[in-house]
Design an enzyme around this catalytic site. Structure first.
Site, PDB file in Angstrom:
ATOM      1  N   LYS A 116       0.573  -0.749   0.240  1.00  0.00           N
ATOM      2  CA  LYS A 116      -0.261   0.245  -0.145  1.00  0.00           C
ATOM      3  C   LYS A 116       0.454   1.466   0.125  1.00  0.00           C
ATOM      4  O   LYS A 116       0.764   1.805  -0.738  1.00  0.00           O
ATOM      5  CB  LYS A 116      -1.387  -0.299   1.540  1.00  0.00           C
ATOM      6  CG  LYS A 116      -2.376  -0.956   0.820  1.00  0.00           C
ATOM      7  CD  LYS A 116      -3.356  -1.067   1.645  1.00  0.00           C
ATOM      8  CE  LYS A 116      -4.224  -2.114   1.702  1.00  0.00           C
ATOM      9  NZ  LYS A 116      -4.899  -2.554   2.571  1.00  0.00           N
ATOM     10  N   LYS A 195      -3.984  -8.931 -10.479  1.00  0.00           N
ATOM     11  CA  LYS A 195      -5.005  -9.204  -8.914  1.00  0.00           C
ATOM     12  C   LYS A 195      -6.435  -8.487  -9.022  1.00  0.00           C
ATOM     13  O   LYS A 195      -6.005  -6.974  -9.270  1.00  0.00           O
ATOM     14  CB  LYS A 195      -3.926  -9.256  -7.014  1.00  0.00           C
ATOM     15  CG  LYS A 195      -5.258  -9.609  -6.957  1.00  0.00           C
ATOM     16  CD  LYS A 195      -4.822  -9.568  -5.604  1.00  0.00           C
ATOM     17  CE  LYS A 195      -5.853  -8.339  -3.943  1.00  0.00           C
ATOM     18  NZ  LYS A 195      -7.503  -7.835  -4.424  1.00  0.00           N
ATOM     19  N   LYS A 198     -10.345  -3.431  -6.174  1.00  0.00           N
ATOM     20  CA  LYS A 198     -11.104  -2.763  -5.999  1.00  0.00           C
ATOM     21  C   LYS A 198     -10.262  -1.020  -6.386  1.00  0.00           C
ATOM     22  O   LYS A 198     -10.817  -0.236  -6.908  1.00  0.00           O
ATOM     23  CB  LYS A 198     -11.852  -2.583  -5.162  1.00  0.00           C
ATOM     24  CG  LYS A 198     -13.071  -2.775  -4.614  1.00  0.00           C
ATOM     25  CD  LYS A 198     -13.458  -3.143  -3.033  1.00  0.00           C
ATOM     26  CE  LYS A 198     -13.743  -3.731  -2.341  1.00  0.00           C
ATOM     27  NZ  LYS A 198     -13.425  -4.105  -0.922  1.00  0.00           N
TER      28      LYS A 198
HETATM   29  P1  ADP Z   1      -9.686  -5.393  -2.407  1.00  0.00           P
HETATM   30  O1  ADP Z   1      -8.036  -6.209  -2.978  1.00  0.00           O
HETATM   31  O2  ADP Z   1     -10.701  -5.389  -4.209  1.00  0.00           O
HETATM   32  O3  ADP Z   1      -9.675  -4.232  -2.262  1.00  0.00           O
HETATM   33  P2  ADP Z   1     -10.259  -6.764  -0.091  1.00  0.00           P
HETATM   34  O4  ADP Z   1      -8.661  -6.563  -0.199  1.00  0.00           O
HETATM   35  O5  ADP Z   1     -11.545  -5.637   0.651  1.00  0.00           O
HETATM   36  O6  ADP Z   1     -10.234  -7.025  -2.079  1.00  0.00           O
HETATM   37  O7  ADP Z   1     -10.694  -8.135  -0.432  1.00  0.00           O
HETATM   38  C1  ADP Z   1     -11.813  -8.734   0.698  1.00  0.00           C
HETATM   39  C2  ADP Z   1     -11.323 -10.491   0.530  1.00  0.00           C
HETATM   40  O8  ADP Z   1     -11.648 -10.443  -1.026  1.00  0.00           O
HETATM   41  C3  ADP Z   1     -10.265 -10.310   0.838  1.00  0.00           C
HETATM   42  O9  ADP Z   1     -10.550 -11.650   1.697  1.00  0.00           O
HETATM   43  C4  ADP Z   1      -9.610 -11.029  -0.597  1.00  0.00           C
HETATM   44  O10 ADP Z   1      -8.281 -12.027  -0.149  1.00  0.00           O
HETATM   45  C5  ADP Z   1      -9.848 -11.507  -1.693  1.00  0.00           C
HETATM   46  N1  ADP Z   1      -9.894 -10.722  -2.637  1.00  0.00           N
HETATM   47  C6  ADP Z   1      -9.734  -9.761  -3.102  1.00  0.00           C
HETATM   48  N2  ADP Z   1      -9.350  -9.416  -4.341  1.00  0.00           N
HETATM   49  C7  ADP Z   1      -9.138 -11.760  -4.906  1.00  0.00           C
HETATM   50  C8  ADP Z   1      -8.599 -11.920  -6.354  1.00  0.00           C
HETATM   51  N3  ADP Z   1      -8.488 -10.789  -6.974  1.00  0.00           N
HETATM   52  N4  ADP Z   1      -8.555 -13.060  -6.070  1.00  0.00           N
HETATM   53  C9  ADP Z   1      -8.746 -13.763  -5.305  1.00  0.00           C
HETATM   54  N5  ADP Z   1     -10.131 -13.224  -3.473  1.00  0.00           N
HETATM   55  C10 ADP Z   1      -9.816 -12.287  -3.706  1.00  0.00           C
END
Ligand code: ADP
Ligand code: TRP
Length: 318
Positions: A116, A195, A198
């Site tokens: 981050k 990956k 959001k």
């Molecule tokens: P983002 O990266 O979109 O902000 P979050 O950090 O809020 O997502 O993640 C919420 C949940 O979804 C976590 O358990 C995270 O590991 C899972 N997750 C987020 N992106 C992915 C992805 N591309 N593939 C698999 N799991 C994911």
């Protein structure tokens, strides 16, 4: 639920924006599948979101939306504990206690923090101590299993580490939780092949309209060097579990025809999302408030008991 013999599974998602299919397959669906034979706890991690969302209207809207998403994908608040982190002060209290057990060099090694910072996010102290708040989310409920995506693996390791420190210093109290990371899902790629996240502008939102799905899928980068367009195929596979032969046939018969394969993927995603979208439209703000009020009562029943023990063990119950 409080004294049940079932294993407990817990996860949380941050209300930082629209959920996408990576969130769904990485953490929500595994938890949803566990409701049959586990005690399930699902949390809105809004204090975690505060490390990055500083606009009150956006945060408020995101919180309501994520609960609406949880209900629309099929979580039944009567069957599970569905609540919001900031409604239960036990989380910040235990988070503080955990902060006092770990060192700055230990927290400095967190990949999520380093990533981050590398992306120019503000290095606020909340972001730095984030793993200890997450550890408290998990252990307050005597959690056994935490379904998450690969990027959260280290945070669960951090939880085990602080549990060992607590138990070692004060006596056995907490269980050491295990992460559950779906091998078949791994890291769901975004439209740019990185990956899906959001914060990267590369998502297929979980509740998108057909034209948004179409636009996102058509923009998925395809690598012509391999046998298949890997990113398209990886997403397609998630929507066709149980129909693997059909999927293989589709890719064999349409070798090199990326447009046809992408159109087939749009169809799959749209037919999956359509009923969820319809359900979501019927969920009112009033229902959401009701669900959260009931949910936090159930959550506190468990966490208050944990905190009473913690306070005694550390010496602040005098
Ligand atoms: P983002 O990266 O979109 O902000 P979050 O950090 O809020 O997502 O993640 C919420 C949940 O979804 C976590 O358990 C995270 O590991 C899972 N997750 C987020 N992106 C992915 C992805 N591309 N593939 C698999 N799991 C994911
Ligand atoms: N850190 C997690 C994420 O960014 C969200 C989260 C907060 C969480 N508390 C949790 C996940 C407890 C599992 C268990 O995705």
């Amino acid at each position: 639920m409080k004294n049940s013999k079932k294993l407990r599974a817990l996860t949380g998602l941050q209300p930082t924006g629209n959920l996408h299919i990576g969130n769904y397959f990485g953490s929500m669906k595994p938890l949803l599948d566990m409701t049959k034979d586990h005690d399930v706890v699902l949390m809105v991690a809004d204090y975690h979101a505060l490390t990055s969302v500083k606009d009150r209207d956006i945060l408020r809207k995101n919180i309501l939306n994520i609960v609406r998403d949880y209900l629309a994908v099929g979580f039944d608040p009567k069957q599970i504990i569905l609540f919001r982190q900031s409604d239960n002060p036990d989380h910040v209290e235990l988070g503080w206690i955990f902060n006092c057990l770990v060192t700055i060099p230990f927290l400095m090694q967190a990949h999520a923090y380093k990533d981050k910072i590398a992306k120019n996010l503000e290095p606020n102290a909340g972001l730095f101590t984030y793993p200890m708040l997450m550890a408290s989310d998990i252990v307050l409920y005597n959690t056994d299993i935490v379904p998450v995506g690969e990027d959260q693996r280290q945070h669960i390791e951090y939880t085990r580490e602080v549990v060992n420190k607590f138990n070692g210093n004060y006596g056995e109290l907490f269980k050491t939780p295990k992460e559950m990371i779906m091998k078949t899902v791994g890291v769901v790629p975004g439209t740019d092949g990185q990956k899906m996240s959001k914060s990267y502008n590369n998502t297929i939102p979980l509740f998108s309209e057909r034209d948004e799905i179409q636009k996102a899928v058509m923009s998925i980068v395809t690598d012509s060097s391999g046998d298949k367009p890997e990113n398209v195929y990886a997403i397609h596979k998630l929507f066709m579990t149980g129909r693997e032969q059909e999927l293989e046939r589709l890719y064999e018969e349409n070798h090199g025809r990326y447009k046809i394969l992408k159109e087939a993927l749009v169809e799959e995603i749209d037919s999956f999302i359509t009923p969820l979208r319809a359900k979501r439209k019927d969920i009112s703000d009033a229902l959401i408030h009701e669900v959260l009020e009931d949910g936090v009562e159930k959550a506190k029943e468990v966490s208050n008991e944990t905190m009473q023990k913690v306070r005694k063990m550390i010496g602040i119950s005098i």
